[in-house]
Design an enzyme around this catalytic site. Sequence first.
Site, PDB file in Angstrom:
ATOM      1  N   ARG A  34       1.030  -1.164  -0.025  1.00 14.02           N
ATOM      2  CA  ARG A  34       0.022  -0.030   0.013  1.00 14.02           C
ATOM      3  C   ARG A  34       0.839   1.381  -0.110  1.00 14.02           C
ATOM      4  O   ARG A  34       0.473   2.334  -0.552  1.00 14.02           O
ATOM      5  CB  ARG A  34      -0.927   0.013   1.297  1.00 14.02           C
ATOM      6  CG  ARG A  34      -1.953  -1.014   0.999  1.00 14.02           C
ATOM      7  CD  ARG A  34      -2.901  -1.181   2.341  1.00 14.02           C
ATOM      8  NE  ARG A  34      -4.229  -1.875   1.924  1.00 14.02           N
ATOM      9  CZ  ARG A  34      -4.835  -2.504   2.680  1.00 14.02           C
ATOM     10  NH1 ARG A  34      -4.661  -2.477   3.916  1.00 14.02           N
ATOM     11  NH2 ARG A  34      -5.689  -3.339   2.208  1.00 14.02           N
ATOM     12  N   LYS A 217     -19.821 -17.570  -0.809  1.00 16.45           N
ATOM     13  CA  LYS A 217     -21.279 -17.528  -0.946  1.00 16.45           C
ATOM     14  C   LYS A 217     -21.991 -16.675  -2.058  1.00 16.45           C
ATOM     15  O   LYS A 217     -21.381 -15.617  -2.387  1.00 16.45           O
ATOM     16  CB  LYS A 217     -21.810 -16.743   0.316  1.00 16.45           C
ATOM     17  CG  LYS A 217     -21.654 -17.508   1.767  1.00 16.45           C
ATOM     18  CD  LYS A 217     -21.843 -16.416   2.812  1.00 16.45           C
ATOM     19  CE  LYS A 217     -21.692 -17.326   4.259  1.00 16.45           C
ATOM     20  NZ  LYS A 217     -22.130 -16.559   5.149  1.00 16.45           N
ATOM     21  N   GLY A 373      -9.918  -9.163  -2.382  1.00 14.10           N
ATOM     22  CA  GLY A 373      -8.833  -9.870  -1.419  1.00 14.10           C
ATOM     23  C   GLY A 373      -8.433 -11.238  -1.822  1.00 14.10           C
ATOM     24  O   GLY A 373      -7.062 -11.432  -2.187  1.00 14.10           O
ATOM     25  N   GLY A 396     -13.705  -4.152  -0.811  1.00 15.84           N
ATOM     26  CA  GLY A 396     -14.985  -3.597  -0.830  1.00 15.84           C
ATOM     27  C   GLY A 396     -15.422  -2.416  -1.826  1.00 15.84           C
ATOM     28  O   GLY A 396     -16.360  -2.433  -2.664  1.00 15.84           O
TER      29      GLY A 396
HETATM   30  P1  AMP Z   1     -15.470 -14.447  -0.419  1.00 18.88           P
HETATM   31  O1  AMP Z   1     -14.837 -14.080   0.771  1.00 18.88           O
HETATM   32  O2  AMP Z   1     -16.842 -14.789  -0.113  1.00 18.88           O
HETATM   33  O3  AMP Z   1     -14.653 -14.181  -1.834  1.00 18.88           O
HETATM   34  O4  AMP Z   1     -14.719 -16.047  -0.133  1.00 18.88           O
HETATM   35  C1  AMP Z   1     -13.499 -16.644   0.035  1.00 18.88           C
HETATM   36  C2  AMP Z   1     -13.315 -17.958   0.656  1.00 18.88           C
HETATM   37  O5  AMP Z   1     -14.058 -18.851  -0.103  1.00 18.88           O
HETATM   38  C3  AMP Z   1     -11.941 -18.537   0.817  1.00 18.88           C
HETATM   39  O6  AMP Z   1     -11.539 -18.290   1.914  1.00 18.88           O
HETATM   40  C4  AMP Z   1     -12.232 -20.085   0.411  1.00 18.88           C
HETATM   41  O7  AMP Z   1     -11.441 -20.680   1.184  1.00 18.88           O
HETATM   42  C5  AMP Z   1     -13.695 -20.165   0.449  1.00 18.88           C
HETATM   43  N1  AMP Z   1     -14.096 -21.245  -0.540  1.00 18.88           N
HETATM   44  C6  AMP Z   1     -14.104 -21.237  -1.866  1.00 18.88           C
HETATM   45  N2  AMP Z   1     -14.518 -22.667  -2.221  1.00 18.88           N
HETATM   46  C7  AMP Z   1     -14.915 -23.028  -1.156  1.00 18.88           C
HETATM   47  C8  AMP Z   1     -15.669 -24.272  -0.831  1.00 18.88           C
HETATM   48  N3  AMP Z   1     -15.897 -25.261  -1.874  1.00 18.88           N
HETATM   49  N4  AMP Z   1     -16.014 -24.601   0.230  1.00 18.88           N
HETATM   50  C9  AMP Z   1     -15.741 -23.772   1.456  1.00 18.88           C
HETATM   51  N5  AMP Z   1     -15.190 -22.657   1.242  1.00 18.88           N
HETATM   52  C10 AMP Z   1     -14.902 -22.098   0.019  1.00 18.88           C
END
Ligand code: AMP
Length: 415
Positions: A34, A217, A373, A396
């Site tokens: 940064r 999610k 991230g 974000g």
């Molecule tokens: P996000 O913060 O929503 O972008 O999610 C990132 C996180 O999703 C990472 O820490 C990954 O470990 C997790 N992730 C990706 N694929 C899976 C999966 N199949 N099951 C559980 N966690 C997951």
Amino acid sequence: MTIESCNFAGKKAIVRVDFNVPLNENGQITDDTRIRGALPTLKKVLADGGALIIMSHMGKPKGKVNPKFSLGQIKDAVAAALDAPVSFAPDCAKAQEAAAALKPGEVLLLENLRFYPEEEGKPAGIDKEDPAYEAAKKAVKESQKEFAKTLASYADYYIMDAFGTAHRKHASTAVIADYFDADHKMLGYLMEKEVKAVDNVLTNIEHPFTAIMGGSKVSTKIGIIENLMDKVDNLILCGGMTYTFARALGGNIGVSLCEEDKLDLALSIIEKAKAKGVNLVLGTDCVAGDDFKNDCNTQVVPVGNIPEGWEGLDAGPESRKLFAAAIEPAKTILWNGPAGVFEFDNFTGGSRAIADAIAVATKNGAFSLIGGGDSVACINKFGMADQVSYISTGGGALLEAIEGKELPGVAAIKG
Ligand code: AMP
């Protein structure tokens, strides 16, 4: 005004940067990305013969002084990076004299802006549920203007270069801009680059456009998915959200991540993609594990036929081929969110396949933007940062920009 066309000779510029750098227990910087990101802007002012007042937040002190988050800890690192003398103002709202005394080529680093509740405009130490909260918030919002005005009084020019906080309407990221006219405020070089990169994937699109949305999610990505649906040719949905789709389509997903209350949403995304002629690419197979750990037992199974007690942890080989086929011919690419639990070395394969395909497309002339991230962490883990077009510094802020929302930090400059 643009930073390039401005001559800062004999003038002072107050620059909002994002120096929210990670520190170890000895207060040493563990990643200076940064600081390096802000250097082009800071050096331009100094090279012109101007003086700098640098302001930033660090961590979440929540409106209270907390030495753990003092920017004094990084003063020497900033001086070394700028190769210029840096003095420190231990109270960011009482730096009039220090700012006035600055000579061309000198730098004043202000203490953490978030030691004042006025920075974020949130009352300190009162719970949101407390009946007194609303009145306290109103009072802080009022004094926020005074705080911003004080910061503005230190300098002739205001430069906004903190993309990571550009989605926040804080005293230093937006309110302060009201105290400068259009000829005396501007975006810094980093902000310009970030805004241009977002523009490339939202307006100057060269087709085919492939967006890859992964992560855990569907609920946190829905705004972006819906906005992208009108723009992309191919939409790859991968990572944990795969199993909410597989479940919605009637599959058995074992104990995979699933948002039971989002099954209808998943079906509506499938329908929307069909109606809009978007090629929606969902994984067909996965690497399932019998525990959420790196060295669990694994097997490759269809995403809709995962045995009891097992969970999908990465995209399978057939899915990786489908992803690559939608990525390699693309001319515009956006990637946000990993295809599996990439933090575990045994489940990086799906994300690696995506990164490899993006590298191929980029080599063939595509514009690829990686942001948010975890996908940046992925690219860095694979040592492939130099094989993509642009890696955003914003989490974000990037996601909100891609959702089509105007960032307060940009709007404040444009007026
Ligand atoms: P996000 O913060 O929503 O972008 O999610 C990132 C996180 O999703 C990472 O820490 C990954 O470990 C997790 N992730 C990706 N694929 C899976 C999966 N199949 N099951 C559980 N966690 C997951």
